[in-house]
Scaffold this motif. Structure first.
Motif, short mmCIF file in Angstrom:
data_model
loop_
_atom_site.label_atom_id
_atom_site.label_comp_id
_atom_site.label_asym_id
_atom_site.label_seq_id
_atom_site.Cartn_x
_atom_site.Cartn_y
_atom_site.Cartn_z
N GLY A 233 0.82 -1.21 0.00
CA GLY A 233 0.00 0.00 0.00
C GLY A 233 0.85 1.26 0.00
N LEU A 234 1.97 1.24 0.74
CA LEU A 234 2.86 2.41 0.74
C LEU A 234 3.53 2.58 -0.61
CD1 LEU A 234 4.23 4.73 2.17
CD2 LEU A 234 5.91 3.11 3.10
N GLU A 235 3.95 1.47 -1.21
CA GLU A 235 4.52 1.56 -2.55
C GLU A 235 3.50 2.12 -3.54
OE1 GLU A 235 6.62 -1.33 -5.95
OE2 GLU A 235 5.46 -2.21 -4.30
N LEU A 236 2.26 1.71 -3.39
CA LEU A 236 1.18 2.20 -4.25
C LEU A 236 0.99 3.70 -4.06
CD1 LEU A 236 -0.98 1.22 -6.26
CD2 LEU A 236 -2.45 0.74 -4.30
N ALA A 237 0.99 4.15 -2.80
CA ALA A 237 0.80 5.58 -2.52
C ALA A 237 1.94 6.41 -3.10
CB ALA A 237 0.71 5.80 -1.01
N LEU A 238 3.19 5.93 -2.94
CA LEU A 238 4.34 6.66 -3.48
C LEU A 238 4.28 6.73 -5.00
CD1 LEU A 238 7.19 5.22 -1.22
CD2 LEU A 238 6.08 7.44 -1.03
N SER B 175 3.79 10.21 -7.31
CA SER B 175 4.72 10.60 -8.37
C SER B 175 4.05 10.63 -9.74
CB SER B 175 5.93 9.66 -8.40
OG SER B 175 5.52 8.33 -8.68
N GLY B 176 2.73 10.35 -9.78
CA GLY B 176 1.98 10.49 -11.02
C GLY B 176 2.08 9.33 -11.97
N ARG B 177 2.51 8.16 -11.52
CA ARG B 177 2.70 7.01 -12.42
C ARG B 177 1.51 6.05 -12.25
NH1 ARG B 177 7.28 4.14 -10.80
NH2 ARG B 177 7.22 5.16 -8.76
N VAL B 178 0.43 6.38 -12.90
CA VAL B 178 -0.81 5.62 -12.73
C VAL B 178 -0.67 4.22 -13.32
CG1 VAL B 178 -3.27 5.55 -13.24
CG2 VAL B 178 -2.17 7.73 -12.74
N GLN B 179 -0.01 4.08 -14.47
CA GLN B 179 0.13 2.75 -15.09
C GLN B 179 0.97 1.82 -14.20
OE1 GLN B 179 1.68 3.38 -19.05
NE2 GLN B 179 -0.37 3.63 -19.92
N ALA B 180 2.03 2.39 -13.61
CA ALA B 180 2.83 1.58 -12.69
C ALA B 180 1.99 1.17 -11.48
CB ALA B 180 4.07 2.35 -12.24
N ALA B 181 1.13 2.06 -11.02
CA ALA B 181 0.26 1.73 -9.90
C ALA B 181 -0.70 0.60 -10.25
CB ALA B 181 -0.52 2.98 -9.47
N MET C 100 -7.74 5.08 -5.05
CA MET C 100 -7.09 6.23 -5.69
C MET C 100 -6.76 5.93 -7.16
SD MET C 100 -6.75 8.71 -3.49
CE MET C 100 -5.37 9.71 -4.04
N VAL C 101 -6.31 4.70 -7.42
CA VAL C 101 -6.00 4.33 -8.81
C VAL C 101 -7.27 4.31 -9.65
CG1 VAL C 101 -5.07 2.52 -10.30
CG2 VAL C 101 -3.97 3.01 -8.11
N ARG C 102 -8.35 3.75 -9.10
CA ARG C 102 -9.61 3.71 -9.85
C ARG C 102 -10.13 5.13 -10.12
NH1 ARG C 102 -7.99 0.21 -11.41
NH2 ARG C 102 -8.15 -1.99 -10.83
N ALA D 240 7.13 14.91 -6.90
CA ALA D 240 5.75 14.73 -7.37
C ALA D 240 5.70 15.15 -8.83
CB ALA D 240 4.79 15.53 -6.51
N MET D 241 6.23 14.30 -9.70
CA MET D 241 6.44 14.70 -11.09
C MET D 241 5.13 14.85 -11.85
SD MET D 241 9.49 15.02 -10.56
CE MET D 241 9.78 15.80 -12.13
N GLY D 242 4.08 14.13 -11.44
CA GLY D 242 2.79 14.30 -12.08
C GLY D 242 2.23 15.69 -11.85
#
Length: 846
Positions: free
Chosen positions: A645-650, A654-660, A687-689, A831-833
């Motif tokens: 979950g923390l990896e997902l939040a980070l 950073s704006g990487r939705v596909q990686a999420a 958040m991803v949805r 926060a590159m996104g």
């Protein structure tokens, strides 16, 4: 296709690369037929084809009309007088020497030898005689005297004496004592097969050429020893159609098995005393020399003789400084020894190593094979070496050493301490086994064991086995051997186990004493501070209690999990620097104690502190280090979602939705969903949805997350802003009234808590979820509050929202300054996104 079957007589005529031997056989048989005599001495390494050459000599001689008698010597009969002589005399039909007389070893050899010798000579005058003795290095002295007498008298008598012996034999070469006699002497040494020779053997067996890879493997694994090559090929032909490359893996396995069996056979044939010396050398081979090993085995007086025997058998090399001929010898001689013998020799070697003041690691390694010693030096060596291996990350060896230490007769307190030490390190190998050790330590009774029992609970909590902790504490907290201080701490640790399943029924919290309002016990202060955070009331009290927990005792003397809980509380009271300092101390102490689960859990929570403060790079580094301390599959299932979950939040920050999206595919055990960490993973999924445009699915996820949070009375929006995210999702679904209610409730609770980051975040989400002037008002409040809060990414987000609103209203200059500031803050914190979004909006102001 049918399998190749090797005929029984396939090997009979197969003597590859033995041209010199075959020529000698022909010459000796011709001389015998002409009435001549010969002494033939054939030498070879074990498995070098000696028996095959002697067999060819016997076969050829028999075909030419000779009487052939064969005998084989063995090391366990080397001291039995006339044992070998009886074998070949019986084959020759000489009846003067009856088996019942073998026991008369003390008879004068001359009284027996000459009559027997004359009987053989008389027989040879009637018909040529061939005597073949294999493994002559084990020839008993009386039989040797008979052969020597025969050789001295067989000139011009049609007799051949052929003896085969190992090239490893240092002192029992027969020809060395017989060369001065008149008989014609032939010495022949057989070398192993070359690669070409092995290829020829394979071609003869399979009636076709072999693949080069097959030949190479067979040659390398057998060393070209004909007996080993033969056995491997015999086994292969039972199941293999052709000697192709795909068979290569089996060649190596079979060769190892054949060599092992041959070594076992030689070891079993050794006399008992020789075997014991070999066992002692195997135990001591890299610690003491063979002379010390003889002392340990109690064989100092017969050392030279035993070394001769072992050298002749191919077990030892270098007679002056004997060494094991091959590592497999050590493995097999100890494997074939009885457990009692192994333990006795290891124990004596360990005692000698301790007296010689050798390194603890050496002493401990010997103790691993010994029975319990029951002395302080043994326990100290095992524990000290285990600590050294833990420092190097060799967890498996550390567990073996601590396991062995647990076999020593130790006090109850020492046993509890060993269980805690072993459980802590075993977590890195077999977490469930480690937890069982810790649970055993927790169940150990005794008033002086509080420190060890509490340490066990501390470690169980760190890995996340909260279910076990609650069950164990409920079962032990009423015991009479717990003093009030330990009972209070146990009660606090019980309430820290917040990862236990929500619907647990078998526990009885009512039986536990309630926490006091202003506890002074560090553990109770820690959980009280966290409960204040979770409820979202009285931020000053939560901060005060957390500081009490951290100030209670030196880190070195403290339980570490309560300090993690207190430091985690300080994350949400806005005391970032204090929180990081507390986590730093726990990580350092956990590493000093070599408890990877505790260090990993502290690092994961420190990563959360960094993330909340907008330091995404530092958070990612700490998360990675936490999983280096203990890989994800070693954590208890209920806490694994916390890491993911923390990896997902980070990733989302950073704006990487596909990686999420890829992270969402992570598979968890079914039990992972029962723990409270599942909420944080599910929040990230929502958040991803939401970012993917599926507002309805996101709303459902956030609602369920909220239901689970409220079930635990975790009302504080600082922990998880599920109401705000629900409101944003509701707006996407057109549920505006519900969105407004959620926003109002979130802001009310955030203000009640009093943390600027939470309050500003609630206003920011309200600005996104609501519309019109109401939305604009929340934007302005969010910017004003977050400008002075330790939440730079939220601040950047608020600046972008307000800047975009100003841009929409046509106030480009004001919008540009807001967006430029947003881009700077977002980029500085990774926060590159957000930074990209700000740059895009800035470009539209030109």
């Amino acid at each position: 296709m049918t399998l190749q079957k090797v005929p029984d007589d396939c090997w009979a005529g197969l003597l590859v690369e033995r041209g010199e031997a075959l020529a000698l056989v022909e010459r000796v048989v011709d001389d015998l037929a002409a009435g001549g005599s010969s002494l033939v001495h054939v030498k070879a390494s074990p498995g070098g084809g000696l028996t095959a050459v002697l067999g060819r000599l016997a076969t050829e001689a028999r075909a030419r009309g000779a009487i052939v008698a064969r005998a084989r010597c063995s090391p366990d009969e080397a001291t039995a007088q006339f044992r070998v002589a009886w074998q070949f005399l019986a084959a020759l039909g000489v009846e003067e020497w009856a088996p019942s007389e073998q026991a008369h070893a003390q008879r004068v050899v001359a009284d027996v030898v000459l009559p027997l010798c004359q009987s053989v000579l008389d027989l040879a005058h009637q018909q040529p005689v061939v005597i073949v003795v294999d493994d002559a290095q084990w020839l008993d002295r009386a039989s040797f005297e008979l052969l020597r007498a025969l050789v001295r008298r067989m000139d011009h008598v049609p007799i051949v004496v052929a003896v085969g012996a190992s090239v490893l034999c240092p002192s029992m070469t027969i020809t060395a004592e017989l060369e001065s006699y008149s008989a014609t002497t032939h010495d022949l040494k057989l070398e192993p097969l070359t690669r070409g020779g092995v290829e020829d053997v394979v071609a003869a067996v399979f009636s076709r050429q072999a693949a080069p890879e097959f030949v190479n493997a067979l040659y390398e694994h057998t060393g070209g020893l004909p007996a080993v090559v033969r056995k491997v090929l015999t086994w292969l032909t039972r199941t293999v159609v052709a000697p192709d490359a795909d068979v290569v893996p089996r060649v190596g396995d079979l060769a190892k098995a054949v060599i092992r069996d041959r070594v076992d056979l030689r070891i079993r044939s050794l006399p008992r005393t020789s075997r014991r010396l070999l066992q002692a050398i195997a135990v001591c081979h890299d610690v003491f020399d063979a002379h010390d090993a003889a002392a340990i085995a109690g064989l100092v007086s017969s050392f030279a003789h035993e070394v001769d025997v072992l050298g002749a058998s191919g077990m030892l090399v270098e007679r002056t400084d004997p060494k094991l001929a091959d590592p497999i010898v050590a493995d097999r001689v100890l494997a074939l020894a009885s457990r009692a013998d192994r333990e006795e020799l290891h124990g004596k070697a360990a005692e000698l190593a301790n007296r010689a003041a050798l390194a603890d690691e050496t002493v401990a390694r010997l103790l691993l094979g010994a029975a319990p010693v029951g002395t302080p030096w043994a326990l100290n060596s095992l524990r000290g070496t285990a600590k050294y291996h833990k420092q190097r990350g060799d967890h498996r060896d550390a567990v073996r050493l601590l396991d062995r230490a647990l076999l020593e007769p130790v006090s109850t307190a020492q046993r509890a301490q060993l269980l805690v030490e072993c459980g802590a390190v075993e977590t890195a190998l077999s977490p469930d086994a480690g937890d069982r050790r810790l649970s055993s330590a927790l169940a150990t009774g005794g008033r002086d064991l509080a420190r060890h029992r509490l340490a066990a609970v501390d470690l169980l909590l760190a890995r996340g086995n909260c279910d076990l902790v609650k069950q164990a504490i409920v079962s032990v907290h009423t015991r009479h051997d717990l003093d009030p201080a330990e009972r209070d701490t146990m009660c606090a640790l019980y309430w820290m186990a917040d990862e236990a399943p929500h619907d647990q029924r078998e526990f009885s919290p009512a039986a536990l004493p309630p926490l006091t309002d202003e506890p002074t016990d560090p553990a109770q202060a820690a959980i009280a501070s966290w409960e204040a955070v979770a409820e979202g009331r009285d931020i000053d009290r939560a901060r005060r209690l957390a500081r009490t927990a951290l100030a209670g005792a030196r880190v070195r003397d403290s339980l570490l999990y309560p300090r993690i809980v207190a430091a985690r509380a300080l994350i949400y009271t806005g005391d970032f620097t204090e929180s990081i300092t507390a986590f730093d101390a726990v990580v350092l102490e956990a590493r000093r104690r070599q408890v990877p689960a505790t260090a990993g859990w502290a690092l994961m929570n420190r990563a959360k502190a960094y993330a909340r403060h907008g330091l995404l790079g530092d958070a990612a580094i700490d998360l990675e280090r936490a999983l280096e301390e203990l890989p994800i599959d070693r954590w208890h299932p209920v806490v694994r979602p916390a890491f993911v979950g923390l990896e997902l939040a980070l990733t989302m920050e950073s704006g990487r939705v596909q990686a999420a999206e890829r992270i969402l595919a992570t598979e968890f055990p079914a039990t992972a969903k029962a723990g409270f960490s599942w909420n944080f993973f599910e929040f990230g999924r929502g958040m991803v949805r939401l970012a993917s445009g599926d507002a309805a699915a996101a709303a459902t996820i956030f609602e369920e997350t909220g239901r689970r949070m409220l079930a635990r009375r975790w009302n504080n929006p600082a922990l998880l802003g599920w109401r705000s995210m629900c409101a944003i999702a509701y707006r996407g679904c057109g549920r505006h009234e519900e969105a407004a209610r959620m926003c109002a409730e979130e802001i009310r609770l955030a203000r009640r808590w009093g943390d600027p980051s939470s309050t500003g975040g609630a206003h920011l989400c309200a600005a996104i979820a609501l519309q019109g002037s109401e939305s604009l008002a929340h934007m302005e409040q969010a910017v004003a509050i977050l400008r002075h809060a330790p939440s730079p990414i939220r601040y950047a987000n608020a600046l972008i929202e307000l800047g975009e609103a100003r841009l929409t209203a046509g106030v480009a200059g004001d919008a540009r300054s807001l967006l430029v500031e947003a881009e700077r803050v977002a980029a500085a914190h990774g926060a590159m996104g957000l930074a990209h979004r700000a740059r895009t909006l800035i470009a539209s102001t030109n």
